[in-house]
Design a protein around this motif. Structure first.
Motif, PDB file in Angstrom:
ATOM      1  N   MET A   1       0.824  -1.192   0.000  1.00 39.26           N
ATOM      2  CA  MET A   1       0.000   0.000   0.000  1.00 39.26           C
ATOM      3  C   MET A   1       0.873   1.262   0.000  1.00 39.26           C
ATOM      4  SD  MET A   1      -3.031   1.030   0.000  1.00 39.26           S
ATOM      5  CE  MET A   1      -4.118   2.283   0.465  1.00 39.26           C
ATOM      6  N   ARG A   2       1.936   1.199   0.751  1.00 37.35           N
ATOM      7  CA  ARG A   2       2.837   2.343   0.847  1.00 37.35           C
ATOM      8  C   ARG A   2       3.523   2.602  -0.495  1.00 37.35           C
ATOM      9  NH1 ARG A   2       7.237   2.830   5.663  1.00 37.35           N
ATOM     10  NH2 ARG A   2       7.398   5.072   5.559  1.00 37.35           N
ATOM     11  N   PHE A   3       3.909   1.515  -1.200  1.00 36.40           N
ATOM     12  CA  PHE A   3       4.550   1.636  -2.513  1.00 36.40           C
ATOM     13  C   PHE A   3       3.583   2.241  -3.532  1.00 36.40           C
ATOM     14  CE2 PHE A   3       5.495  -0.213  -6.698  1.00 36.40           C
ATOM     15  CZ  PHE A   3       6.743   0.360  -6.897  1.00 36.40           C
ATOM     16  N   LEU A   4       2.337   1.836  -3.496  1.00 38.69           N
ATOM     17  CA  LEU A   4       1.324   2.353  -4.417  1.00 38.69           C
ATOM     18  C   LEU A   4       1.113   3.851  -4.187  1.00 38.69           C
ATOM     19  CD1 LEU A   4      -0.727   1.718  -6.620  1.00 38.69           C
ATOM     20  CD2 LEU A   4      -2.380   1.211  -4.817  1.00 38.69           C
ATOM     21  N   LYS A   5       1.063   4.259  -2.918  1.00 33.67           N
ATOM     22  CA  LYS A   5       0.880   5.671  -2.593  1.00 33.67           C
ATOM     23  C   LYS A   5       2.070   6.495  -3.096  1.00 33.67           C
ATOM     24  CE  LYS A   5      -0.204   8.567   1.391  1.00 33.67           C
ATOM     25  NZ  LYS A   5      -0.386   8.592   2.840  1.00 33.67           N
ATOM     26  N   LEU A   6       3.284   5.984  -2.935  1.00 33.60           N
ATOM     27  CA  LEU A   6       4.491   6.647  -3.415  1.00 33.60           C
ATOM     28  C   LEU A   6       4.467   6.762  -4.941  1.00 33.60           C
ATOM     29  CD1 LEU A   6       7.334   7.834  -2.892  1.00 33.60           C
ATOM     30  CD2 LEU A   6       8.200   5.495  -3.123  1.00 33.60           C
ATOM     31  N   ALA A   7       4.042   5.705  -5.630  1.00 35.87           N
ATOM     32  CA  ALA A   7       3.971   5.710  -7.097  1.00 35.87           C
ATOM     33  C   ALA A   7       2.970   6.743  -7.600  1.00 35.87           C
ATOM     34  CB  ALA A   7       3.608   4.310  -7.608  1.00 35.87           C
ATOM     35  N   VAL A   8       1.807   6.841  -6.992  1.00 39.07           N
ATOM     36  CA  VAL A   8       0.774   7.803  -7.418  1.00 39.07           C
ATOM     37  C   VAL A   8       1.251   9.237  -7.185  1.00 39.07           C
ATOM     38  CG1 VAL A   8      -1.546   8.652  -6.905  1.00 39.07           C
ATOM     39  CG2 VAL A   8      -1.142   6.207  -7.138  1.00 39.07           C
ATOM     40  N   ILE A   9       1.807   9.492  -6.018  1.00 37.05           N
ATOM     41  CA  ILE A   9       2.300  10.836  -5.704  1.00 37.05           C
ATOM     42  C   ILE A   9       3.451  11.206  -6.648  1.00 37.05           C
ATOM     43  CG2 ILE A   9       3.508  12.232  -3.964  1.00 37.05           C
ATOM     44  CD1 ILE A   9       1.817  10.738  -1.846  1.00 37.05           C
ATOM     45  N   SER A  10       4.365  10.277  -6.897  1.00 36.37           N
ATOM     46  CA  SER A  10       5.486  10.528  -7.814  1.00 36.37           C
ATOM     47  C   SER A  10       4.987  10.830  -9.223  1.00 36.37           C
ATOM     48  CB  SER A  10       6.428   9.332  -7.851  1.00 36.37           C
ATOM     49  OG  SER A  10       6.986   9.112  -6.588  1.00 36.37           O
ATOM     50  N   PHE A  11       3.974  10.084  -9.669  1.00 34.18           N
ATOM     51  CA  PHE A  11       3.409  10.303 -10.993  1.00 34.18           C
ATOM     52  C   PHE A  11       2.842  11.722 -11.114  1.00 34.18           C
ATOM     53  CE2 PHE A  11      -0.354  10.457 -13.705  1.00 34.18           C
ATOM     54  CZ  PHE A  11       0.217  10.155 -14.937  1.00 34.18           C
ATOM     55  N   PHE A  12       2.068  12.156 -10.140  1.00 34.52           N
ATOM     56  CA  PHE A  12       1.470  13.489 -10.190  1.00 34.52           C
ATOM     57  C   PHE A  12       2.521  14.594 -10.117  1.00 34.52           C
ATOM     58  CE2 PHE A  12      -2.546  11.314  -8.997  1.00 34.52           C
ATOM     59  CZ  PHE A  12      -3.295  11.762 -10.081  1.00 34.52           C
ATOM     60  N   ILE A  13       3.558  14.401  -9.322  1.00 36.42           N
ATOM     61  CA  ILE A  13       4.624  15.396  -9.247  1.00 36.42           C
ATOM     62  C   ILE A  13       5.369  15.468 -10.572  1.00 36.42           C
ATOM     63  CG2 ILE A  13       6.863  15.920  -8.177  1.00 36.42           C
ATOM     64  CD1 ILE A  13       5.662  14.917  -5.519  1.00 36.42           C
ATOM     65  N   LEU A  14       5.710  14.328 -11.141  1.00 36.19           N
ATOM     66  CA  LEU A  14       6.410  14.295 -12.432  1.00 36.19           C
ATOM     67  C   LEU A  14       5.544  14.910 -13.534  1.00 36.19           C
ATOM     68  CD1 LEU A  14       8.902  13.425 -13.992  1.00 36.19           C
ATOM     69  CD2 LEU A  14       7.812  11.209 -14.360  1.00 36.19           C
ATOM     70  N   PHE A  15       4.253  14.573 -13.547  1.00 36.63           N
ATOM     71  CA  PHE A  15       3.338  15.129 -14.546  1.00 36.63           C
ATOM     72  C   PHE A  15       3.242  16.644 -14.406  1.00 36.63           C
ATOM     73  CE2 PHE A  15      -0.880  16.381 -16.078  1.00 36.63           C
ATOM     74  CZ  PHE A  15      -0.822  15.892 -17.377  1.00 36.63           C
ATOM     75  N   SER A  16       3.214  17.143 -13.184  1.00 38.25           N
ATOM     76  CA  SER A  16       3.151  18.589 -12.943  1.00 38.25           C
ATOM     77  C   SER A  16       4.414  19.293 -13.429  1.00 38.25           C
ATOM     78  CB  SER A  16       2.949  18.880 -11.458  1.00 38.25           C
ATOM     79  OG  SER A  16       1.739  18.338 -11.004  1.00 38.25           O
ATOM     80  N   ILE A  17       5.555  18.678 -13.202  1.00 39.36           N
ATOM     81  CA  ILE A  17       6.828  19.270 -13.643  1.00 39.36           C
ATOM     82  C   ILE A  17       6.891  19.306 -15.169  1.00 39.36           C
ATOM     83  CG2 ILE A  17       9.330  18.908 -13.732  1.00 39.36           C
ATOM     84  CD1 ILE A  17       9.107  17.855 -10.823  1.00 39.36           C
ATOM     85  N   VAL A  18       6.555  18.189 -15.813  1.00 37.86           N
ATOM     86  CA  VAL A  18       6.593  18.115 -17.281  1.00 37.86           C
ATOM     87  C   VAL A  18       5.588  19.092 -17.889  1.00 37.86           C
ATOM     88  CG1 VAL A  18       6.135  16.607 -19.263  1.00 37.86           C
ATOM     89  CG2 VAL A  18       7.481  15.764 -17.344  1.00 37.86           C
ATOM     90  N   THR A  19       4.405  19.192 -17.303  1.00 38.90           N
ATOM     91  CA  THR A  19       3.390  20.134 -17.799  1.00 38.90           C
ATOM     92  C   THR A  19       3.868  21.568 -17.628  1.00 38.90           C
ATOM     93  OG1 THR A  19       1.619  18.575 -17.272  1.00 38.90           O
ATOM     94  CG2 THR A  19       0.994  20.874 -17.571  1.00 38.90           C
ATOM     95  N   SER A  20       4.480  21.888 -16.502  1.00 36.10           N
ATOM     96  CA  SER A  20       4.991  23.247 -16.266  1.00 36.10           C
ATOM     97  C   SER A  20       6.073  23.616 -17.275  1.00 36.10           C
ATOM     98  CB  SER A  20       5.553  23.373 -14.851  1.00 36.10           C
ATOM     99  OG  SER A  20       4.542  23.151 -13.900  1.00 36.10           O
ATOM    100  N   ILE A  21       6.973  22.688 -17.543  1.00 36.20           N
ATOM    101  CA  ILE A  21       8.012  22.938 -18.552  1.00 36.20           C
ATOM    102  C   ILE A  21       7.366  23.107 -19.926  1.00 36.20           C
ATOM    103  CG2 ILE A  21       9.992  21.941 -19.769  1.00 36.20           C
ATOM    104  CD1 ILE A  21      10.760  20.648 -17.045  1.00 36.20           C
ATOM    105  N   GLY A  22       6.382  22.271 -20.256  1.00 31.74           N
ATOM    106  CA  GLY A  22       5.688  22.361 -21.537  1.00 31.74           C
ATOM    107  C   GLY A  22       4.986  23.687 -21.726  1.00 31.74           C
ATOM    108  N   LEU A  23       4.474  24.266 -20.647  1.00 32.07           N
ATOM    109  CA  LEU A  23       3.785  25.554 -20.734  1.00 32.07           C
ATOM    110  C   LEU A  23       4.736  26.707 -21.036  1.00 32.07           C
ATOM    111  CD1 LEU A  23       1.144  25.183 -17.893  1.00 32.07           C
ATOM    112  CD2 LEU A  23       0.751  25.146 -20.364  1.00 32.07           C
ATOM    113  N   LEU A  24       6.037  26.481 -20.883  1.00 30.10           N
ATOM    114  CA  LEU A  24       7.017  27.501 -21.249  1.00 30.10           C
ATOM    115  C   LEU A  24       7.187  27.590 -22.767  1.00 30.10           C
ATOM    116  CD1 LEU A  24       9.736  26.811 -18.534  1.00 30.10           C
ATOM    117  CD2 LEU A  24       8.058  28.656 -18.574  1.00 30.10           C
ATOM    118  N   PHE A  25       6.763  26.563 -23.499  1.00 26.42           N
ATOM    119  CA  PHE A  25       6.835  26.558 -24.951  1.00 26.42           C
ATOM    120  C   PHE A  25       5.697  27.420 -25.499  1.00 26.42           C
ATOM    121  CE2 PHE A  25       9.535  22.700 -26.072  1.00 26.42           C
ATOM    122  CZ  PHE A  25      10.122  22.646 -24.837  1.00 26.42           C
ATOM    123  N   PRO A  26       5.856  27.966 -26.710  1.00 26.49           N
ATOM    124  CA  PRO A  26       4.783  28.798 -27.276  1.00 26.49           C
ATOM    125  C   PRO A  26       3.518  27.988 -27.570  1.00 26.49           C
ATOM    126  CG  PRO A  26       6.556  28.486 -28.865  1.00 26.49           C
ATOM    127  CD  PRO A  26       7.008  27.886 -27.582  1.00 26.49           C
TER     128      PRO A  26
END
Length: 167
Positions: A1-26
Motif C-alpha cells: 500500500m505504501r509503494f502504491l501511494k508513493l507511485a501515485v504521488i510521484s506520478f502526479f509530481i512528475l506530470f506537474s513538472i513536465v506540464t509546467s516545462i511544456g507551458l514555457l513553450f509557445p
C-alpha cells in the motif's frame, strides 16, 4: 500500500513538472519557407490557387489520391481530400491564399501562400507557411519541436519543384 501511494504521488509530481516545462513553450508553432521564382506573378498565383495544379509540384499530392469535394477547384470555398487529409481554401486575395488542413486524426493546421513581386516584376517570391495552435498538453508542446524538421524539408522540396516547373 505504501509503494502504491508513493507511485501515485510521484506520478502526479512528475506530470506537474513536465506540464509546467511544456507551458514555457509557445502555444502556436509556425513553419515557413520561401522561394524566388523567375516567372510572372499571375502564372505563379494560378499554380498556387488552383488545386488541380498542386499534384504537379506539391510533395505528397503528386502520389496521393486527390478527391475534389467542391464543384470548384480554385479560390475560396474549394475543398479537396489529399490522401486521408482534407484541405479547404478559406480565403484568397490578390497576394495571398489561406487554407485549413485537417488530418485524418482531426489535427488542424492553418496554412497559406503569400506572394510578393519585385519592383521590376521579373521575380515572384512565394512564402509558404503552416501554423498550428497547441493545447496545454505536454505531449503536444514537446511534439511541436519536431514540426520544422518534419514539414520544412517537404515544403522546401515542393517549392523547389514549383520553381523548376515555372522557370
Amino acid at each position: 500500500m505504501r509503494f502504491l501511494k508513493l507511485a501515485v504521488i510521484s506520478f502526479f509530481i512528475l506530470f506537474s513538472i513536465v506540464t509546467s516545462i511544456g507551458l514555457l513553450f509557445p502555444s502556436s508553432v509556425r513553419v515557413s519557407r520561401a522561394v524566388n521564382i523567375s516567372s510572372p506573378y499571375d502564372t505563379v498565383y494560378k499554380y498556387l490557387n488552383d488545386t488541380k495544379n498542386w499534384k504537379l509540384w506539391m510533395q505528397g499530392a503528386d502520389s496521393a489520391t486527390i478527391q475534389f469535394l467542391s464543384a470548384q477547384t480554385e479560390g475560396q470555398g474549394t475543398a479537396i481530400k489529399i490522401g486521408t487529409g482534407k484541405v479547404d481554401i478559406t480565403k484568397n486575395t490578390s497576394d495571398s491564399i489561406l487554407t485549413v488542413w485537417t488530418s485524418a486524426g482531426g489535427n488542424i493546421q492553418t496554412s497559406g501562400f503569400i506572394l510578393l513581386n519585385d519592383t521590376a516584376r521579373t521575380i515572384t517570391t512565394v512564402q509558404w507557411f503552416f501554423e498550428e495552435q497547441l493545447n496545454w498538453y505536454p505531449w503536444e508542446r514537446f511534439g511541436s519541436m519536431g514540426n520544422d524538421k518534419i514539414l520544412g524539408p517537404i515544403m522546401e522540396q515542393s517549392l523547389d519543384k514549383l520553381k523548376k516547373l515555372l522557370e
